[in-house]
Design a protein around this motif. Structure first.
Motif, mmCIF file in Angstrom:
data_model
loop_
_atom_site.group_PDB
_atom_site.id
_atom_site.type_symbol
_atom_site.label_atom_id
_atom_site.label_comp_id
_atom_site.label_asym_id
_atom_site.label_seq_id
_atom_site.Cartn_x
_atom_site.Cartn_y
_atom_site.Cartn_z
ATOM 1 N N PRO A 40 51.836 49.448 -9.475
ATOM 2 C CA PRO A 40 52.180 48.178 -9.388
ATOM 3 C C PRO A 40 51.163 46.876 -10.123
ATOM 4 N N ALA A 41 49.985 47.314 -10.497
ATOM 5 C CA ALA A 41 49.290 46.572 -11.335
ATOM 6 C C ALA A 41 49.522 46.517 -12.767
ATOM 7 N N TYR A 42 50.308 47.394 -13.088
ATOM 8 C CA TYR A 42 50.589 47.466 -14.538
ATOM 9 C C TYR A 42 51.730 46.423 -15.079
ATOM 10 N N SER A 43 51.267 45.626 -15.529
ATOM 11 C CA SER A 43 51.978 44.511 -16.004
ATOM 12 C C SER A 43 53.185 44.664 -17.026
ATOM 13 N N ALA A 44 52.833 45.701 -18.025
ATOM 14 C CA ALA A 44 53.770 46.235 -19.026
ATOM 15 C C ALA A 44 54.922 46.525 -18.228
ATOM 16 N N ALA A 45 55.105 47.291 -17.149
ATOM 17 C CA ALA A 45 56.251 47.774 -16.586
ATOM 18 C C ALA A 45 56.986 46.667 -16.112
ATOM 19 N N TYR A 70 52.981 39.001 -13.702
ATOM 20 C CA TYR A 70 52.137 37.632 -14.077
ATOM 21 C C TYR A 70 50.988 37.807 -13.078
ATOM 22 N N HIS A 71 51.155 37.568 -11.691
ATOM 23 C CA HIS A 71 50.178 37.659 -10.895
ATOM 24 C C HIS A 71 49.197 38.952 -10.559
ATOM 25 N N GLN A 76 43.949 41.159 -12.609
ATOM 26 C CA GLN A 76 43.148 42.062 -13.565
ATOM 27 C C GLN A 76 42.336 41.244 -14.346
ATOM 28 N N LEU A 77 42.751 40.164 -14.897
ATOM 29 C CA LEU A 77 42.171 39.092 -15.795
ATOM 30 C C LEU A 77 40.772 38.789 -15.155
ATOM 31 N N LEU A 102 53.869 36.655 -18.951
ATOM 32 C CA LEU A 102 53.843 35.015 -19.153
ATOM 33 C C LEU A 102 55.174 34.693 -19.825
ATOM 34 N N ASN A 103 55.280 34.873 -21.083
ATOM 35 C CA ASN A 103 56.542 34.736 -21.808
ATOM 36 C C ASN A 103 57.968 34.788 -20.939
ATOM 37 N N ALA A 104 58.013 35.971 -20.391
ATOM 38 C CA ALA A 104 59.173 36.223 -19.708
ATOM 39 C C ALA A 104 59.422 35.221 -18.473
#
Length: 138
Positions: A40-45, A70-71, A76-77, A102-104
């Protein structure tokens, strides 16, 4: 302090760690929803889900997926030392999931009439990575 230190320089770029297993699942053809459920932490998915749902006319669902990615990316950031500003380079592959979310999020917010949020997210993207903003909005 060294004489050559640049006091006007901004923070160093933030480089997220790679999640090799999640990335290989995506590259191997696993469904993004399955990868997001397992990682669930994998933003690319989440970015893939947001893009797919937006392309199929489901802006609200896209918004929800983008916001989740995004969240999770912000978490992670922060763990990677990001202090709320500074470069998040597109050129570093593991950063791309967050930047795509972020773009989406900006795109879906615009589609559902959240114009202030759309502009904030678009500006955040441009500030974080002009290269990502160019690549994702062209």
């Amino acid at each position: 302090m060294e004489l050559n230190d640049n006091l006007l320089a901004g923070p160093p770029p933030t480089l997220l760690p790679d999640n090799l297993e999640a990335r290989e699942m995506i590259e191997g053809g696993y469904k993004a929803a399955d990868v997001a459920a397992r990682f669930p932490a994998y933003s690319a998915a989440w970015a893939i889900l947001a893009d797919d749902y937006f392309a199929n006319g489901h802006a609200v669902t896209s918004y929800a997926f983008a916001r989740t990615g995004y969240h999770r990316g912000l978490d992670q950031l922060r763990r990677a030392g990001w202090k709320g500003h500074g470069p998040i380079p597109w050129e570093h592959e593991p950063n791309r999931g967050f930047l795509r979310c972020l773009n989406a999020l900006a795109r879906a917010a615009q589609a559902i009439g959240e114009k202030d949020e759309a502009e904030r997210c678009s500006q955040f993207l441009r500030d974080s990575s002009p290269t990502a903003a160019e690549a994702l909005t062209s």
